[in-house]
Design an enzyme around this catalytic site. Structure first.
Site, PDB file in Angstrom:
ATOM      1  N   ALA A 199       1.033  -1.277   0.029  1.00  0.00           N
ATOM      2  CA  ALA A 199       0.086  -0.108  -0.070  1.00  0.00           C
ATOM      3  C   ALA A 199       0.491   1.313   0.301  1.00  0.00           C
ATOM      4  O   ALA A 199       0.037   2.192  -0.666  1.00  0.00           O
ATOM      5  CB  ALA A 199      -0.907   0.323   1.332  1.00  0.00           C
ATOM      6  N   THR A 200       2.388   1.585   0.436  1.00  0.00           N
ATOM      7  CA  THR A 200       3.301   1.995   0.014  1.00  0.00           C
ATOM      8  C   THR A 200       4.392   2.711  -0.871  1.00  0.00           C
ATOM      9  O   THR A 200       4.178   3.005  -1.290  1.00  0.00           O
ATOM     10  CB  THR A 200       3.709   2.928   1.790  1.00  0.00           C
ATOM     11  OG1 THR A 200       4.350   2.099   2.221  1.00  0.00           O
ATOM     12  CG2 THR A 200       2.713   2.950   2.524  1.00  0.00           C
ATOM     13  N   SER A 201       4.060   0.969  -1.454  1.00  0.00           N
ATOM     14  CA  SER A 201       5.799   0.730  -1.741  1.00  0.00           C
ATOM     15  C   SER A 201       5.544  -0.695  -2.553  1.00  0.00           C
ATOM     16  O   SER A 201       4.939  -1.549  -2.595  1.00  0.00           O
ATOM     17  CB  SER A 201       7.095   0.861  -1.660  1.00  0.00           C
ATOM     18  OG  SER A 201       7.116  -0.412  -0.644  1.00  0.00           O
ATOM     19  N   GLY A 202       6.003  -0.732  -3.571  1.00  0.00           N
ATOM     20  CA  GLY A 202       6.152  -1.715  -4.861  1.00  0.00           C
ATOM     21  C   GLY A 202       7.578  -2.137  -5.139  1.00  0.00           C
ATOM     22  O   GLY A 202       8.028  -1.628  -5.344  1.00  0.00           O
ATOM     23  N   ARG A 203       7.239  -3.618  -5.752  1.00  0.00           N
ATOM     24  CA  ARG A 203       8.809  -3.751  -6.597  1.00  0.00           C
ATOM     25  C   ARG A 203       8.735  -4.884  -7.454  1.00  0.00           C
ATOM     26  O   ARG A 203       7.480  -5.813  -6.942  1.00  0.00           O
ATOM     27  CB  ARG A 203      10.020  -4.286  -4.937  1.00  0.00           C
ATOM     28  CG  ARG A 203       9.784  -5.607  -4.258  1.00  0.00           C
ATOM     29  CD  ARG A 203       8.911  -5.250  -2.844  1.00  0.00           C
ATOM     30  NE  ARG A 203       8.780  -5.872  -2.119  1.00  0.00           N
ATOM     31  CZ  ARG A 203       9.854  -6.600  -1.687  1.00  0.00           C
ATOM     32  NH1 ARG A 203      11.058  -6.399  -0.794  1.00  0.00           N
ATOM     33  NH2 ARG A 203       9.345  -7.878  -0.426  1.00  0.00           N
ATOM     34  N   ASP A 253      -1.230 -10.545  -0.621  1.00  0.00           N
ATOM     35  CA  ASP A 253       0.083 -10.721   0.064  1.00  0.00           C
ATOM     36  C   ASP A 253       0.264 -11.093   0.650  1.00  0.00           C
ATOM     37  O   ASP A 253       1.399 -11.905   1.355  1.00  0.00           O
ATOM     38  CB  ASP A 253      -0.064  -8.599  -0.200  1.00  0.00           C
ATOM     39  CG  ASP A 253      -0.167  -7.450   0.392  1.00  0.00           C
ATOM     40  OD1 ASP A 253      -1.010  -8.312   1.087  1.00  0.00           O
ATOM     41  OD2 ASP A 253       0.303  -6.793   0.177  1.00  0.00           O
ATOM     42  N   GLY A 286      -5.056  -6.266  -0.138  1.00  0.00           N
ATOM     43  CA  GLY A 286      -6.298  -6.521  -0.253  1.00  0.00           C
ATOM     44  C   GLY A 286      -7.365  -5.159  -0.774  1.00  0.00           C
ATOM     45  O   GLY A 286      -6.920  -4.338  -0.562  1.00  0.00           O
ATOM     46  N   GLU A 343       5.174   5.560   9.574  1.00  0.00           N
ATOM     47  CA  GLU A 343       4.731   5.470   8.027  1.00  0.00           C
ATOM     48  C   GLU A 343       4.702   6.951   7.823  1.00  0.00           C
ATOM     49  O   GLU A 343       5.399   7.947   7.264  1.00  0.00           O
ATOM     50  CB  GLU A 343       4.695   5.243   6.707  1.00  0.00           C
ATOM     51  CG  GLU A 343       5.234   3.658   6.825  1.00  0.00           C
ATOM     52  CD  GLU A 343       4.311   2.413   6.208  1.00  0.00           C
ATOM     53  OE1 GLU A 343       3.796   2.371   5.987  1.00  0.00           O
ATOM     54  OE2 GLU A 343       5.257   1.061   5.986  1.00  0.00           O
TER      55      GLU A 343
END
Length: 485
Positions: free
Chosen positions: A12-16, A239, A80, A306
Protein backbone atom coordinates in the site's frame (compact mmCIF):
# COMPACT_ATOMS: atom_id res chain seq x y z
CA UNK A 1 18.94 -25.39 -16.14
CA UNK A 2 18.25 -22.53 -13.72
CA UNK A 3 14.69 -21.20 -13.83
CA UNK A 4 13.90 -17.59 -12.94
CA UNK A 5 10.56 -16.60 -11.45
CA UNK A 6 9.44 -12.96 -11.68
CA UNK A 7 7.53 -11.82 -8.60
CA UNK A 8 5.53 -8.59 -8.52
CA UNK A 9 4.92 -7.58 -4.90
CA UNK A 10 2.80 -4.46 -4.41
CA UNK A 11 2.12 -2.96 -1.01
CA UNK A 12 0.00 0.00 0.00
CA UNK A 13 3.01 2.34 0.14
CA UNK A 14 5.58 0.78 -2.22
CA UNK A 15 6.07 -1.97 -4.75
CA UNK A 16 8.91 -3.94 -6.27
CA UNK A 17 9.67 -6.64 -8.76
CA UNK A 18 11.97 -9.48 -7.81
CA UNK A 19 13.67 -12.26 -9.75
CA UNK A 20 13.84 -15.49 -7.78
CA UNK A 21 15.75 -18.64 -8.61
CA UNK A 22 16.86 -21.81 -6.89
CA UNK A 23 20.55 -22.27 -6.22
CA UNK A 24 22.36 -25.05 -4.45
CA UNK A 25 21.29 -24.94 -0.82
CA UNK A 26 18.52 -22.44 -1.13
CA UNK A 27 16.71 -19.62 -2.85
CA UNK A 28 18.23 -16.53 -4.46
CA UNK A 29 16.25 -13.29 -4.69
CA UNK A 30 17.30 -10.23 -6.67
CA UNK A 31 15.35 -6.98 -6.58
CA UNK A 32 14.88 -5.66 -10.10
CA UNK A 33 13.12 -2.37 -9.42
CA UNK A 34 11.43 -0.66 -6.49
CA UNK A 35 8.94 2.17 -6.68
CA UNK A 36 6.54 4.21 -4.53
CA UNK A 37 2.80 3.59 -4.47
CA UNK A 38 1.02 6.79 -3.49
CA UNK A 39 -2.61 7.59 -2.85
CA UNK A 40 -3.96 10.16 -5.31
CA UNK A 41 -6.33 12.67 -3.72
CA UNK A 42 -8.85 14.23 -6.12
CA UNK A 43 -12.09 15.95 -5.17
CA UNK A 44 -11.99 14.66 -1.61
CA UNK A 45 -11.52 11.03 -2.67
CA UNK A 46 -8.47 8.75 -2.67
CA UNK A 47 -7.47 6.59 -5.65
CA UNK A 48 -4.65 4.30 -6.77
CA UNK A 49 -2.76 4.96 -10.00
CA UNK A 50 -3.01 1.50 -11.56
CA UNK A 51 -1.43 2.72 -14.80
CA UNK A 52 1.70 3.79 -12.92
CA UNK A 53 1.87 0.37 -11.24
CA UNK A 54 1.52 -1.32 -14.64
CA UNK A 55 4.31 0.88 -16.04
CA UNK A 56 6.63 -0.10 -13.18
CA UNK A 57 5.92 -3.80 -13.80
CA UNK A 58 6.69 -3.34 -17.50
CA UNK A 59 9.91 -1.51 -16.57
CA UNK A 60 10.97 -4.46 -14.41
CA UNK A 61 10.28 -6.94 -17.19
CA UNK A 62 12.24 -4.80 -19.67
CA UNK A 63 15.22 -4.68 -17.30
CA UNK A 64 15.29 -8.49 -17.09
CA UNK A 65 14.91 -8.84 -20.87
CA UNK A 66 17.71 -6.32 -21.45
CA UNK A 67 20.06 -8.50 -19.39
CA UNK A 68 19.22 -11.51 -21.52
CA UNK A 69 17.72 -13.42 -18.59
CA UNK A 70 14.93 -15.91 -19.19
CA UNK A 71 11.76 -15.93 -17.10
CA UNK A 72 9.85 -19.15 -16.40
CA UNK A 73 6.72 -17.40 -15.11
CA UNK A 74 5.30 -14.26 -13.51
CA UNK A 75 3.21 -13.91 -10.33
CA UNK A 76 1.49 -10.84 -8.86
CA UNK A 77 0.42 -10.16 -5.28
CA UNK A 78 -1.00 -6.93 -3.84
CA UNK A 79 -2.69 -5.54 -0.75
CA UNK A 80 -6.31 -6.57 -0.28
CA UNK A 81 -9.88 -5.36 -0.90
CA UNK A 82 -9.43 -2.79 -3.70
CA UNK A 83 -10.67 -3.45 -7.22
CA UNK A 84 -10.98 -2.16 -10.77
CA UNK A 85 -14.18 -1.77 -12.79
CA UNK A 86 -14.11 -2.69 -16.49
CA UNK A 87 -16.62 -1.78 -19.19
CA UNK A 88 -18.04 -4.15 -21.80
CA UNK A 89 -15.18 -3.21 -24.11
CA UNK A 90 -12.66 -4.46 -21.55
CA UNK A 91 -11.32 -0.99 -20.71
CA UNK A 92 -10.87 0.39 -17.22
CA UNK A 93 -13.69 2.77 -16.33
CA UNK A 94 -11.65 4.83 -13.84
CA UNK A 95 -8.79 4.64 -11.39
CA UNK A 96 -9.70 2.36 -8.47
CA UNK A 97 -10.77 3.81 -5.14
CA UNK A 98 -8.25 3.28 -2.33
CA UNK A 99 -9.49 1.47 0.76
CA UNK A 100 -8.64 4.48 2.94
CA UNK A 101 -11.19 6.61 1.08
CA UNK A 102 -13.74 7.96 3.59
CA UNK A 103 -16.79 7.08 1.48
CA UNK A 104 -17.21 3.74 3.30
CA UNK A 105 -17.60 5.25 6.78
CA UNK A 106 -20.80 3.68 8.14
CA UNK A 107 -21.05 1.30 5.18
CA UNK A 108 -21.26 -1.95 7.21
CA UNK A 109 -24.23 -0.67 9.21
CA UNK A 110 -26.03 0.34 6.01
CA UNK A 111 -25.46 -3.14 4.56
CA UNK A 112 -26.52 -4.95 7.74
CA UNK A 113 -29.93 -3.28 7.55
CA UNK A 114 -30.60 -5.70 4.66
CA UNK A 115 -28.52 -8.76 5.57
CA UNK A 116 -27.56 -9.20 9.22
CA UNK A 117 -23.99 -9.02 10.44
CA UNK A 118 -24.22 -12.56 11.82
CA UNK A 119 -25.47 -13.94 8.51
CA UNK A 120 -22.66 -12.24 6.58
CA UNK A 121 -20.06 -13.48 9.06
CA UNK A 122 -21.56 -16.97 9.10
CA UNK A 123 -21.14 -17.22 5.33
CA UNK A 124 -17.75 -15.55 4.90
CA UNK A 125 -15.98 -15.73 8.27
CA UNK A 126 -14.41 -12.38 7.39
CA UNK A 127 -13.94 -9.61 9.95
CA UNK A 128 -16.05 -6.52 9.50
CA UNK A 129 -14.03 -3.51 8.36
CA UNK A 130 -15.45 -0.43 6.63
CA UNK A 131 -13.27 -0.89 3.58
CA UNK A 132 -13.99 -4.55 2.78
CA UNK A 133 -14.83 -4.92 -0.92
CA UNK A 134 -18.37 -5.98 -0.01
CA UNK A 135 -18.98 -2.61 1.65
CA UNK A 136 -17.08 -0.65 -1.00
CA UNK A 137 -19.30 -2.16 -3.69
CA UNK A 138 -22.45 -1.53 -1.68
CA UNK A 139 -21.39 2.09 -1.12
CA UNK A 140 -20.95 2.55 -4.87
CA UNK A 141 -24.35 0.92 -5.46
CA UNK A 142 -26.11 3.19 -2.94
CA UNK A 143 -24.39 6.25 -4.42
CA UNK A 144 -25.44 5.28 -7.98
CA UNK A 145 -21.79 5.32 -8.98
CA UNK A 146 -21.60 5.76 -12.75
CA UNK A 147 -18.59 3.45 -13.14
CA UNK A 148 -20.26 0.61 -11.24
CA UNK A 149 -23.48 1.06 -13.21
CA UNK A 150 -21.50 0.78 -16.46
CA UNK A 151 -19.27 -2.07 -15.25
CA UNK A 152 -19.28 -5.45 -16.92
CA UNK A 153 -16.48 -6.92 -14.79
CA UNK A 154 -15.00 -6.39 -11.33
CA UNK A 155 -11.35 -7.39 -10.97
CA UNK A 156 -9.35 -7.23 -7.75
CA UNK A 157 -6.01 -5.44 -7.96
CA UNK A 158 -3.69 -8.42 -8.66
CA UNK A 159 -6.20 -9.82 -11.14
CA UNK A 160 -6.55 -6.44 -12.87
CA UNK A 161 -2.78 -6.22 -13.34
CA UNK A 162 -2.55 -9.79 -14.63
CA UNK A 163 -5.37 -8.88 -17.05
CA UNK A 164 -3.36 -5.92 -18.30
CA UNK A 165 -0.46 -8.31 -18.96
CA UNK A 166 -2.38 -11.26 -20.41
CA UNK A 167 -5.81 -10.08 -21.53
CA UNK A 168 -7.33 -12.86 -19.37
CA UNK A 169 -9.79 -12.06 -16.58
CA UNK A 170 -9.64 -14.17 -13.42
CA UNK A 171 -10.75 -13.95 -9.81
CA UNK A 172 -8.11 -15.48 -7.55
CA UNK A 173 -9.38 -17.24 -4.42
CA UNK A 174 -7.27 -15.61 -1.68
CA UNK A 175 -7.87 -12.04 -2.81
CA UNK A 176 -11.61 -12.70 -3.28
CA UNK A 177 -11.79 -14.28 0.17
CA UNK A 178 -10.31 -11.14 1.74
CA UNK A 179 -12.97 -9.10 -0.08
CA UNK A 180 -15.74 -10.72 2.02
CA UNK A 181 -17.38 -12.07 -1.12
CA UNK A 182 -16.42 -15.77 -0.83
CA UNK A 183 -18.34 -18.41 1.11
CA UNK A 184 -15.75 -19.83 3.50
CA UNK A 185 -17.29 -23.30 3.34
CA UNK A 186 -17.77 -23.68 -0.43
CA UNK A 187 -14.67 -21.61 -1.36
CA UNK A 188 -16.68 -19.96 -4.12
CA UNK A 189 -18.24 -16.53 -4.61
CA UNK A 190 -21.37 -16.22 -2.44
CA UNK A 191 -24.42 -15.58 -4.70
CA UNK A 192 -26.56 -13.92 -2.00
CA UNK A 193 -23.91 -11.32 -1.21
CA UNK A 194 -23.25 -10.64 -4.89
CA UNK A 195 -26.98 -10.11 -5.43
CA UNK A 196 -27.09 -7.69 -2.49
CA UNK A 197 -24.59 -5.40 -4.24
CA UNK A 198 -26.26 -5.75 -7.64
CA UNK A 199 -23.77 -8.20 -9.14
CA UNK A 200 -23.63 -11.79 -10.37
CA UNK A 201 -20.85 -14.34 -10.69
CA UNK A 202 -20.66 -13.43 -14.41
CA UNK A 203 -19.40 -9.98 -13.36
CA UNK A 204 -16.16 -11.57 -12.16
CA UNK A 205 -13.37 -13.40 -13.94
CA UNK A 206 -12.79 -17.15 -14.05
CA UNK A 207 -12.31 -18.39 -10.48
CA UNK A 208 -8.78 -19.71 -9.91
CA UNK A 209 -6.68 -20.97 -7.00
CA UNK A 210 -2.98 -20.36 -6.27
CA UNK A 211 -0.83 -22.31 -8.71
CA UNK A 212 -3.22 -22.12 -11.68
CA UNK A 213 -2.14 -20.55 -14.96
CA UNK A 214 -3.90 -17.28 -15.85
CA UNK A 215 -2.55 -16.83 -19.38
CA UNK A 216 0.55 -15.67 -21.24
CA UNK A 217 1.86 -12.19 -21.99
CA UNK A 218 -0.08 -10.52 -24.78
CA UNK A 219 1.67 -9.83 -28.07
CA UNK A 220 1.64 -6.14 -27.17
CA UNK A 221 3.44 -6.76 -23.85
CA UNK A 222 5.87 -9.13 -25.56
CA UNK A 223 6.72 -6.41 -28.07
CA UNK A 224 7.12 -3.70 -25.41
CA UNK A 225 9.31 -5.82 -23.12
CA UNK A 226 11.23 -7.92 -25.61
CA UNK A 227 10.10 -11.11 -23.87
CA UNK A 228 8.25 -14.13 -25.22
CA UNK A 229 4.89 -15.71 -24.36
CA UNK A 230 5.70 -16.08 -20.66
CA UNK A 231 2.96 -17.61 -18.49
CA UNK A 232 1.42 -15.57 -15.68
CA UNK A 233 0.59 -17.78 -12.69
CA UNK A 234 -2.00 -17.08 -10.00
CA UNK A 235 -0.06 -16.94 -6.75
CA UNK A 236 -1.80 -16.06 -3.48
CA UNK A 237 -2.95 -12.72 -4.87
CA UNK A 238 -3.42 -11.28 -1.39
CA UNK A 239 0.09 -10.43 -0.23
CA UNK A 240 -0.51 -11.86 3.25
CA UNK A 241 -1.45 -15.20 1.71
CA UNK A 242 1.84 -15.35 -0.18
CA UNK A 243 3.75 -14.17 2.91
CA UNK A 244 2.26 -16.80 5.23
CA UNK A 245 3.17 -19.52 2.73
CA UNK A 246 6.80 -18.51 3.39
CA UNK A 247 6.70 -18.72 7.22
CA UNK A 248 9.84 -20.79 8.02
CA UNK A 249 8.13 -22.98 10.63
CA UNK A 250 9.10 -26.62 11.04
CA UNK A 251 5.87 -27.58 12.86
CA UNK A 252 2.38 -26.11 13.10
CA UNK A 253 2.47 -24.86 16.72
CA UNK A 254 3.09 -21.27 15.74
CA UNK A 255 1.39 -17.97 15.15
CA UNK A 256 2.56 -15.53 12.51
CA UNK A 257 2.76 -11.77 12.40
CA UNK A 258 3.02 -10.34 8.91
CA UNK A 259 4.51 -6.97 9.74
CA UNK A 260 4.28 -4.12 7.28
CA UNK A 261 1.89 -1.22 6.77
CA UNK A 262 -0.58 -3.53 8.46
CA UNK A 263 0.26 -6.10 11.12
CA UNK A 264 -1.68 -9.30 10.52
CA UNK A 265 -1.52 -11.83 13.35
CA UNK A 266 -2.94 -15.29 13.01
CA UNK A 267 -2.63 -19.05 12.81
CA UNK A 268 -3.16 -21.58 10.03
CA UNK A 269 -6.15 -23.89 10.32
CA UNK A 270 -7.47 -26.69 8.15
CA UNK A 271 -11.04 -25.35 8.15
CA UNK A 272 -12.81 -22.07 8.90
CA UNK A 273 -13.30 -21.21 12.57
CA UNK A 274 -16.64 -19.40 12.53
CA UNK A 275 -18.18 -19.15 15.98
CA UNK A 276 -19.97 -16.60 18.13
CA UNK A 277 -16.62 -15.95 19.79
CA UNK A 278 -14.68 -15.30 16.57
CA UNK A 279 -17.52 -13.04 15.42
CA UNK A 280 -17.54 -11.09 18.69
CA UNK A 281 -13.75 -10.67 18.55
CA UNK A 282 -13.93 -9.79 14.84
CA UNK A 283 -11.41 -12.41 13.71
CA UNK A 284 -11.21 -13.24 10.04
CA UNK A 285 -10.95 -16.50 8.08
CA UNK A 286 -9.02 -15.75 4.89
CA UNK A 287 -8.29 -18.30 2.21
CA UNK A 288 -4.73 -19.60 2.06
CA UNK A 289 -2.65 -21.92 -0.10
CA UNK A 290 -3.19 -25.68 -0.25
CA UNK A 291 -6.70 -25.36 1.15
CA UNK A 292 -5.65 -23.79 4.44
CA UNK A 293 -7.44 -20.98 6.25
CA UNK A 294 -5.64 -18.02 7.80
CA UNK A 295 -7.46 -17.27 11.05
CA UNK A 296 -6.20 -13.79 11.81
CA UNK A 297 -6.76 -10.28 13.05
CA UNK A 298 -5.84 -7.07 11.25
CA UNK A 299 -3.87 -4.67 13.43
CA UNK A 300 -2.65 -1.26 12.37
CA UNK A 301 1.09 -1.64 11.78
CA UNK A 302 3.94 0.51 10.51
CA UNK A 303 1.37 2.83 8.92
CA UNK A 304 1.60 4.85 12.14
CA UNK A 305 5.33 5.40 11.75
CA UNK A 306 5.24 5.74 7.96
CA UNK A 307 2.78 8.62 8.25
CA UNK A 308 4.85 10.30 10.99
CA UNK A 309 7.94 10.05 8.80
CA UNK A 310 6.23 12.22 6.18
CA UNK A 311 6.96 15.14 8.53
CA UNK A 312 10.49 14.01 9.37
CA UNK A 313 12.23 14.21 6.03
CA UNK A 314 14.84 11.62 5.15
CA UNK A 315 15.39 10.30 8.68
CA UNK A 316 16.34 6.62 8.52
CA UNK A 317 14.70 3.82 10.47
CA UNK A 318 17.95 3.05 12.39
CA UNK A 319 18.10 6.68 13.56
CA UNK A 320 14.51 6.59 14.76
CA UNK A 321 14.99 3.24 16.51
CA UNK A 322 18.08 4.57 18.31
CA UNK A 323 16.15 7.65 19.47
CA UNK A 324 13.24 5.50 20.67
CA UNK A 325 15.52 3.12 22.55
CA UNK A 326 16.94 5.99 24.62
CA UNK A 327 13.51 7.30 25.72
CA UNK A 328 11.62 6.56 28.93
CA UNK A 329 9.60 3.33 28.70
CA UNK A 330 5.80 3.23 28.87
CA UNK A 331 5.44 7.01 29.14
CA UNK A 332 2.54 7.15 26.68
CA UNK A 333 0.47 4.39 25.06
CA UNK A 334 -2.15 4.39 22.32
CA UNK A 335 -4.61 1.97 20.79
CA UNK A 336 -3.09 1.49 17.32
CA UNK A 337 -6.49 0.46 15.97
CA UNK A 338 -8.36 3.57 17.07
CA UNK A 339 -10.30 5.14 14.20
CA UNK A 340 -8.44 8.43 14.66
CA UNK A 341 -5.30 6.81 13.19
CA UNK A 342 -6.97 5.49 10.02
CA UNK A 343 -5.96 8.38 7.75
CA UNK A 344 -5.29 11.61 9.70
CA UNK A 345 -3.91 14.69 8.03
CA UNK A 346 -1.09 14.73 10.62
CA UNK A 347 -0.27 11.43 12.36
CA UNK A 348 2.05 13.04 14.94
CA UNK A 349 -0.71 15.39 16.00
CA UNK A 350 -3.25 12.55 16.11
CA UNK A 351 -1.01 10.59 18.49
CA UNK A 352 -0.46 13.62 20.72
CA UNK A 353 -4.17 14.39 20.82
CA UNK A 354 -4.98 10.77 21.74
CA UNK A 355 -2.53 10.91 24.65
CA UNK A 356 -3.90 14.27 25.76
CA UNK A 357 -7.53 13.11 25.77
CA UNK A 358 -6.64 9.88 27.65
CA UNK A 359 -4.83 11.83 30.38
CA UNK A 360 -1.31 10.67 29.54
CA UNK A 361 1.92 12.61 29.07
CA UNK A 362 1.95 14.04 25.56
CA UNK A 363 4.99 12.86 23.54
CA UNK A 364 6.99 15.85 22.36
CA UNK A 365 10.26 14.43 21.06
CA UNK A 366 10.45 12.32 17.93
CA UNK A 367 11.92 9.39 19.87
CA UNK A 368 9.00 9.52 22.31
CA UNK A 369 6.54 9.26 19.43
CA UNK A 370 8.38 6.26 17.98
CA UNK A 371 8.66 4.51 21.35
CA UNK A 372 4.96 5.11 21.97
CA UNK A 373 4.16 3.46 18.63
CA UNK A 374 6.43 0.44 19.17
CA UNK A 375 5.36 -0.25 22.76
CA UNK A 376 1.69 0.17 21.89
CA UNK A 377 2.01 -2.23 18.94
CA UNK A 378 3.75 -4.85 21.10
CA UNK A 379 1.05 -4.62 23.77
CA UNK A 380 -1.70 -4.77 21.16
CA UNK A 381 -0.02 -7.90 19.77
CA UNK A 382 -0.24 -9.44 23.25
CA UNK A 383 -3.93 -8.60 23.47
CA UNK A 384 -4.69 -10.18 20.10
CA UNK A 385 -2.49 -13.22 20.82
CA UNK A 386 -4.41 -13.90 24.03
CA UNK A 387 -7.61 -14.08 22.01
CA UNK A 388 -5.93 -16.15 19.31
CA UNK A 389 -4.77 -18.76 21.84
CA UNK A 390 -8.38 -19.31 22.89
CA UNK A 391 -9.47 -19.79 19.26
CA UNK A 392 -6.56 -21.79 17.82
CA UNK A 393 -6.94 -25.57 17.43
CA UNK A 394 -3.24 -25.94 18.32
CA UNK A 395 -0.96 -24.52 21.05
CA UNK A 396 1.07 -21.44 20.13
CA UNK A 397 4.70 -21.88 21.16
CA UNK A 398 6.44 -19.41 18.83
CA UNK A 399 5.57 -16.20 17.02
CA UNK A 400 7.08 -15.89 13.53
CA UNK A 401 7.44 -12.26 12.45
CA UNK A 402 7.72 -11.92 8.68
CA UNK A 403 7.78 -8.98 6.28
CA UNK A 404 9.57 -5.65 6.45
CA UNK A 405 8.86 -5.21 10.16
CA UNK A 406 10.92 -8.32 10.94
CA UNK A 407 14.06 -6.16 10.50
CA UNK A 408 13.05 -3.95 13.44
CA UNK A 409 15.14 -5.32 16.33
CA UNK A 410 13.61 -3.03 18.93
CA UNK A 411 10.00 -3.83 18.06
CA UNK A 412 10.79 -7.55 17.85
CA UNK A 413 12.32 -7.51 21.35
CA UNK A 414 9.40 -5.47 22.68
CA UNK A 415 7.04 -8.04 21.14
CA UNK A 416 8.84 -10.98 22.78
CA UNK A 417 8.78 -9.13 26.11
CA UNK A 418 5.07 -8.42 25.80
CA UNK A 419 3.87 -11.87 24.67
CA UNK A 420 6.20 -14.01 26.79
CA UNK A 421 7.24 -16.51 24.09
CA UNK A 422 10.12 -16.56 21.59
CA UNK A 423 9.83 -14.38 18.51
CA UNK A 424 11.55 -15.66 15.35
CA UNK A 425 12.15 -12.83 12.87
CA UNK A 426 12.46 -13.35 9.14
CA UNK A 427 12.32 -13.55 6.27
CA UNK A 428 11.77 -9.86 5.62
CA UNK A 429 10.98 -10.69 1.98
CA UNK A 430 8.36 -13.29 2.92
CA UNK A 431 5.75 -12.11 0.43
CA UNK A 432 8.13 -12.22 -2.53
CA UNK A 433 9.49 -15.59 -1.38
CA UNK A 434 5.99 -17.03 -1.09
CA UNK A 435 5.12 -15.61 -4.50
CA UNK A 436 8.21 -17.25 -6.06
CA UNK A 437 7.65 -20.54 -4.22
CA UNK A 438 4.06 -20.86 -5.45
CA UNK A 439 5.27 -20.28 -9.01
CA UNK A 440 8.03 -22.86 -8.47
CA UNK A 441 5.53 -25.43 -7.18
CA UNK A 442 3.55 -24.98 -10.39
CA UNK A 443 6.50 -26.14 -12.51
CA UNK A 444 7.67 -28.80 -10.04
CA UNK A 445 10.72 -26.96 -8.65
CA UNK A 446 9.17 -27.18 -5.17
CA UNK A 447 6.92 -29.93 -3.83
CA UNK A 448 4.57 -28.51 -1.20
CA UNK A 449 4.33 -25.75 1.41
CA UNK A 450 5.94 -27.88 4.13
CA UNK A 451 8.94 -28.53 1.88
CA UNK A 452 9.09 -24.85 0.95
CA UNK A 453 9.20 -23.88 4.61
CA UNK A 454 12.03 -26.28 5.36
CA UNK A 455 14.02 -24.85 2.45
CA UNK A 456 13.43 -21.28 3.67
CA UNK A 457 14.41 -22.21 7.23
CA UNK A 458 17.69 -23.67 5.94
CA UNK A 459 18.57 -20.92 3.50
CA UNK A 460 17.37 -17.62 5.02
CA UNK A 461 19.06 -16.03 8.09
CA UNK A 462 16.61 -15.89 11.01
CA UNK A 463 16.95 -14.19 14.40
CA UNK A 464 15.29 -15.31 17.64
CA UNK A 465 14.29 -12.91 20.45
CA UNK A 466 13.59 -14.25 23.94
CA UNK A 467 11.35 -12.48 26.49
CA UNK A 468 12.99 -10.03 28.90
CA UNK A 469 11.71 -7.71 31.68
CA UNK A 470 8.41 -9.58 31.74
CA UNK A 471 7.24 -8.10 35.09
CA UNK A 472 7.56 -4.56 33.73
CA UNK A 473 5.70 -5.53 30.55
CA UNK A 474 2.95 -7.25 32.57
CA UNK A 475 2.42 -4.01 34.48
CA UNK A 476 2.49 -2.01 31.24
CA UNK A 477 -0.16 -4.30 29.77
CA UNK A 478 -2.54 -3.47 32.62
CA UNK A 479 -1.90 0.23 31.98
CA UNK A 480 -2.43 -0.32 28.23
CA UNK A 481 -5.83 -1.94 28.77
CA UNK A 482 -6.86 0.90 31.07
CA UNK A 483 -5.84 3.73 28.75
CA UNK A 484 -7.02 2.43 25.38
CA UNK A 485 -10.38 3.71 24.30
Amino acid sequence: MKQNFFAVDLGATSGRTILGSFIEGGLNLEEINRFPNHLIEVGGHFYWDIYALYRHIIDGLKLVAHRGESIASIGIDTWGVDFVLLGKDGNLLRQPYAYRDPHTVGAPEAFFSRISRSEVYGKTGIQVMNFNSLFQLDTLRRNHDSALEAADKVLFMPDALSYMLTGKMVTEYTIASTAQLVNAHTQRLEPELLKAVGLQEENFGRFVFPGEKIGTLTEEVQKITGLGAIPVIAVAGHDTGSAVAAVPALDRNFAYLSSGTWSLMGVETDAPVITAETEALNFTNEGGVEGTIRLLKNICGMWLLERCRLNWGDTSYPELITEADSCEPFRSLINPDDDCFANPADMEQAIREYCRTTGQPVPEQRGQIVRCIFESLALRYRQVLENLRALSPRPIETLHVIGGGSRNDLLNQFTANAIGIPVVAGPSEATAIGNVMIQAMTVGEATDVAGMRQLISRSIPLKTYHPQDMAAWDAAYIHFKNCVR
